[in-house]
Design an enzyme around this catalytic site. Structure first.
Site, PDB file in Angstrom:
ATOM      1  N   VAL A 100       0.818  -1.187   0.117  1.00 44.57           N
ATOM      2  CA  VAL A 100      -0.092  -0.072  -0.002  1.00 44.57           C
ATOM      3  C   VAL A 100       1.014   1.169  -0.058  1.00 44.57           C
ATOM      4  O   VAL A 100       2.040   1.318   0.649  1.00 44.57           O
ATOM      5  CB  VAL A 100      -0.870  -0.066   1.271  1.00 44.57           C
ATOM      6  CG1 VAL A 100      -1.808   1.377   1.280  1.00 44.57           C
ATOM      7  CG2 VAL A 100      -1.855  -1.259   1.091  1.00 44.57           C
ATOM      8  N   CYS A 101       0.452   2.385  -0.902  1.00 44.63           N
ATOM      9  CA  CYS A 101       1.314   3.551  -0.792  1.00 44.63           C
ATOM     10  C   CYS A 101       2.641   3.341  -1.219  1.00 44.63           C
ATOM     11  O   CYS A 101       3.095   2.566  -2.205  1.00 44.63           O
ATOM     12  CB  CYS A 101       1.138   4.266   0.387  1.00 44.63           C
ATOM     13  SG  CYS A 101       1.485   5.926   0.691  1.00 44.63           S
ATOM     14  N   THR A 102       3.690   3.927  -0.356  1.00 43.06           N
ATOM     15  CA  THR A 102       4.832   3.882  -0.755  1.00 43.06           C
ATOM     16  C   THR A 102       5.705   2.458  -0.207  1.00 43.06           C
ATOM     17  O   THR A 102       6.936   2.226  -0.511  1.00 43.06           O
ATOM     18  CB  THR A 102       5.890   5.020  -0.113  1.00 43.06           C
ATOM     19  OG1 THR A 102       5.651   4.940   1.316  1.00 43.06           O
ATOM     20  CG2 THR A 102       5.416   6.282  -0.771  1.00 43.06           C
TER      21      THR A 102
END
Length: 235
Positions: A102-104
């Site tokens: 998720v995300c970075t």
């Protein structure tokens, strides 16, 4: 009786808790699922907000996971060069059904060599950090490429988790979980993506994030050098 579905989230200092807690809330409601919070040691792990999280399992004691997931946050800048974390991800990826982020958190997968030749998404402010690891950028909110499933920034973690539940179980199960958690977003502003934010808001946000982005690019550059060296050596 079917074996329980083993789902593990990697913790690390300065992670963004919503990257983690949104998906955890979804996966914890999947029948037969066991959710693990993983770190090197059983000790409190500070997030990038006031919350502190406690691991349930260490890397060493973790069972083989069906789903391994890395959330994002400022601490990703450290784990992209942390060989303990990267080694754990590589080891788990060998037997996992799905390798996810998720995300970075996608940058950690990239640094571990797990996105080379795959499409992947990440937070909009880190999109330029995927290519050095051989990944092809997707701007989808949830990107599925074979058994790599990556979510965009922060709140996209809930979309990611529901999408993966529909694959692991079925769509009715995912829809029932969506209903139970009343995931029915109706944001008060249309400023949740660089494409829809006003130029003034986008400029202000970019200015505030610039020092953090520079640190991230430097960390990614070091990790990418190691990644490319590994490719040359065939490791």
């Amino acid at each position: 009786m079917a074996a329980p579905l083993q789902i593990g989230f990697v913790l690390f200092p300065k992670l963004t808790q919503l990257d983690l807690t949104g998906p955890v809330q979804v996966f914890a409601r999947v029948p037969g699922a066991v959710v693990h919070l993983l770190w090197k040691r059983i000790e409190p792990v500070p997030t990038d907000s006031v919350l502190t999280l406690t691991p349930t399992t260490t890397f060493a004691d973790c069972p083989q996971l069906d789903v391994v997931c890395v959330p994002g946050g400022a601490g990703v800048d450290d784990i992209v060069n942390d060989q303990d974390v990267l080694g754990f991800l590589r080891h788990q990826a060998e037997g996992a059904r799905y390798v996810t982020s998720v995300c970075t958190g996608a940058l950690a997968l990239g640094a571990a060599g797990l996105l080379d030749g795959y499409r992947a998404t990440t937070h909009w402010a880190a999109r330029d950090c995927l290519a050095p690891f051989g990944a092809t950028l997707s701007t989808e909110r949830v990107c599925i490429d074979r058994n790599r499933v990556t979510g965009g920034g922060v709140t996209a973690g809930i979309d990611f988790a529901l999408s993966l539940v529909s694959i692991l179980a079925d769509q009715p199960t995912a829809e029932a979980i969506q209903l139970v958690i009343e995931y029915n977003p109706a944001p008060p502003f249309n400023s949740g993506a660089p494409e829809t934010a006003s130029p003034a808001v986008l400029a202000l946000t970019r200015e505030r994030m610039a020092p953090f982005q520079q640190r991230r690019r430097e960390a990614v550059a070091r990790a990418a050098q190691r990644f490319k060296a590994g490719l040359k050596l065939g490791v």
